[in-house]
Motif scaffolding. Structure first.
Motif, PDB file in Angstrom:
ATOM      1  N   ALA A 158      -0.519  14.910   3.911  1.00 49.95           N
ATOM      2  CA  ALA A 158       0.291  16.121   4.100  1.00 49.95           C
ATOM      3  C   ALA A 158       1.600  15.959   3.322  1.00 49.95           C
ATOM      4  CB  ALA A 158       0.519  16.400   5.580  1.00 49.95           C
ATOM      5  N   ASP A 159       2.724  16.106   3.976  1.00 47.99           N
ATOM      6  CA  ASP A 159       4.020  16.038   3.294  1.00 47.99           C
ATOM      7  C   ASP A 159       4.751  14.728   3.541  1.00 47.99           C
ATOM      8  OD1 ASP A 159       3.845  18.644   2.196  1.00 47.99           O
ATOM      9  OD2 ASP A 159       4.408  19.497   4.133  1.00 47.99           O
ATOM     10  N   THR A 160       4.014  13.688   3.913  1.00 47.48           N
ATOM     11  CA  THR A 160       4.644  12.392   4.200  1.00 47.48           C
ATOM     12  C   THR A 160       4.031  11.308   3.328  1.00 47.48           C
ATOM     13  OG1 THR A 160       5.032  13.051   6.498  1.00 47.48           O
ATOM     14  CG2 THR A 160       5.194  10.707   5.989  1.00 47.48           C
ATOM     15  N   VAL A 161       4.887  10.470   2.744  1.00 48.11           N
ATOM     16  CA  VAL A 161       4.456   9.304   1.977  1.00 48.11           C
ATOM     17  C   VAL A 161       4.644   8.077   2.853  1.00 48.11           C
ATOM     18  CG1 VAL A 161       4.894   7.875  -0.050  1.00 48.11           C
ATOM     19  CG2 VAL A 161       5.023  10.367  -0.224  1.00 48.11           C
ATOM     20  N   TYR A 162       3.629   7.223   2.866  1.00 52.44           N
ATOM     21  CA  TYR A 162       3.645   6.010   3.680  1.00 52.44           C
ATOM     22  C   TYR A 162       3.687   4.791   2.763  1.00 52.44           C
ATOM     23  CZ  TYR A 162       2.052   9.194   7.360  1.00 52.44           C
ATOM     24  OH  TYR A 162       1.951  10.234   8.251  1.00 52.44           O
ATOM     25  N   LEU A 163       4.637   3.888   3.006  1.00 51.20           N
ATOM     26  CA  LEU A 163       4.779   2.657   2.235  1.00 51.20           C
ATOM     27  C   LEU A 163       4.647   1.474   3.194  1.00 51.20           C
ATOM     28  CD1 LEU A 163       7.862   3.673   0.065  1.00 51.20           C
ATOM     29  CD2 LEU A 163       5.460   3.750  -0.606  1.00 51.20           C
ATOM     30  N   ARG A 223       0.850  -1.189   0.000  1.00 55.09           N
ATOM     31  CA  ARG A 223       0.000   0.000   0.000  1.00 55.09           C
ATOM     32  C   ARG A 223       0.888   1.242   0.000  1.00 55.09           C
ATOM     33  NH1 ARG A 223      -3.367  -3.430  -0.654  1.00 55.09           N
ATOM     34  NH2 ARG A 223      -5.408  -3.644   0.355  1.00 55.09           N
ATOM     35  N   LYS A 224       0.464   2.250  -0.738  1.00 56.58           N
ATOM     36  CA  LYS A 224       1.163   3.542  -0.779  1.00 56.58           C
ATOM     37  C   LYS A 224       0.130   4.635  -0.591  1.00 56.58           C
ATOM     38  CE  LYS A 224       1.808   5.372  -4.678  1.00 56.58           C
ATOM     39  NZ  LYS A 224       2.202   5.572  -6.090  1.00 56.58           N
ATOM     40  N   LEU A 259      12.016   8.772   7.350  1.00 54.71           N
ATOM     41  CA  LEU A 259      11.735   8.816   8.769  1.00 54.71           C
ATOM     42  C   LEU A 259      11.993   7.435   9.378  1.00 54.71           C
ATOM     43  CD1 LEU A 259       8.428  10.897   8.594  1.00 54.71           C
ATOM     44  CD2 LEU A 259      10.751  11.715   9.079  1.00 54.71           C
ATOM     45  N   PRO A 260      12.066   7.327  10.706  1.00 53.40           N
ATOM     46  CA  PRO A 260      12.357   6.023  11.315  1.00 53.40           C
ATOM     47  C   PRO A 260      11.361   4.946  10.901  1.00 53.40           C
ATOM     48  CG  PRO A 260      12.607   7.766  12.935  1.00 53.40           C
ATOM     49  CD  PRO A 260      12.022   8.410  11.713  1.00 53.40           C
ATOM     50  N   GLU A 312       7.362   2.176   6.098  1.00 55.24           N
ATOM     51  CA  GLU A 312       8.380   3.173   5.814  1.00 55.24           C
ATOM     52  C   GLU A 312       7.689   4.505   5.526  1.00 55.24           C
ATOM     53  OE1 GLU A 312      11.419   2.794   6.243  1.00 55.24           O
ATOM     54  OE2 GLU A 312      11.966   0.695   5.945  1.00 55.24           O
ATOM     55  N   ARG A 313       8.318   5.604   5.965  1.00 53.81           N
ATOM     56  CA  ARG A 313       7.754   6.941   5.758  1.00 53.81           C
ATOM     57  C   ARG A 313       8.831   7.844   5.165  1.00 53.81           C
ATOM     58  NH1 ARG A 313       6.508   8.719  11.386  1.00 53.81           N
ATOM     59  NH2 ARG A 313       8.274   7.338  11.812  1.00 53.81           N
TER      60      ARG A 313
END
Length: 213
Positions: free
Chosen positions: A66-71, A61-62, A90-91, A80-81
């Motif tokens: 806002a300004d963050t992409v989440y995988l 999923r992707k 990001l961590p 992963e961000r």
């Protein structure tokens, strides 16, 4: 573009060098048009460690909020961000069970797992299990205080602030219930592709402000 160099040792003892180019492009709606952002990897890592940061399987999923992409990954179980402003990773968030779906909003990060649905704060400093949400959903969607959970060709609405089920949708044989959904917040509508029939149609499922479908 991510450029990786690693070393492979052959049976003859000679060193062979290979260069792997991996390009990840995230496309998401941003304001007045499409915004395309090229993702990088953590800087300063030696090639061997950089190779170890790659997942053996692609993300399932992707999503961008806002300004963050989440995988979201299933193998290994992690999220992963990527920060589009600072262009840094990001961590990593690691999980103990298999993730299946994700929804993100100002209310937090919601992740469906094989055993539960959980709500995390945006900075992952806190979390809680939504005990009334169906586990192992095929998809979830979010509209402010309403979380839509899809499983076995049915949809339930969970009110986020207290975790109570406030809506339930099904159809005869499940043929008019999608397995994947898109929530249009401005119109109080869920869209999804019809399953089990050919040709497939786009389904439109409205809901009211209380979450009743």
């Amino acid at each position: 573009m991510i450029k990786q160099r690693f070393v492979v040792r052959g049976t003859s003892g000679l060193l062979m060098f290979a260069v792997v180019w991996l390009s990840m492009i995230v496309t998401a709606n941003a304001g007045d048009g499409q915004h395309v952002q090229r993702l990088g990897t953590p800087d300063g890592l030696p090639p061997e460690q950089l190779a170890a940061t790659l997942s053996p399987a692609p993300w399932i999923r992707k999503i961008q909020f806002a300004d963050t992409v989440y995988l979201l990954y299933q193998f290994p179980f992690k999220l992963e961000r990527y920060d589009l402003v600072t262009e840094t990773w990001l961590p990593t968030q690691n999980f103990d069970s298999v993730p299946t779906s994700i929804a993100v909003g100002s209310e937090g990060v919601f992740i469906g797992f094989n055993l539960s649905v959980m709500q995390f704060s945006l900075d992952f400093s806190s979390s809680q299990t939504l005990t009334n949400a169906w586990p192992n959903p095929t998809d979830i969607g979010l509209d402010t205080n309403l979380l839509f959970v899809v499983k076995d060709r049915e949809i339930q609405t969970i009110r986020v602030n207290d975790g109570i089920e406030v809506g339930h949708y099904t159809s005869i044989g499940g043929y008019y219930t999608p397995e994947r959904i898109t929530v249009v917040r401005s119109g109080n509508v869920i869209y999804g592709a019809q399953v089990g029939l050919s040709p497939q149609d786009i389904l439109r499922i409205p809901y009211d402000s209380s979450g009743v479908l």
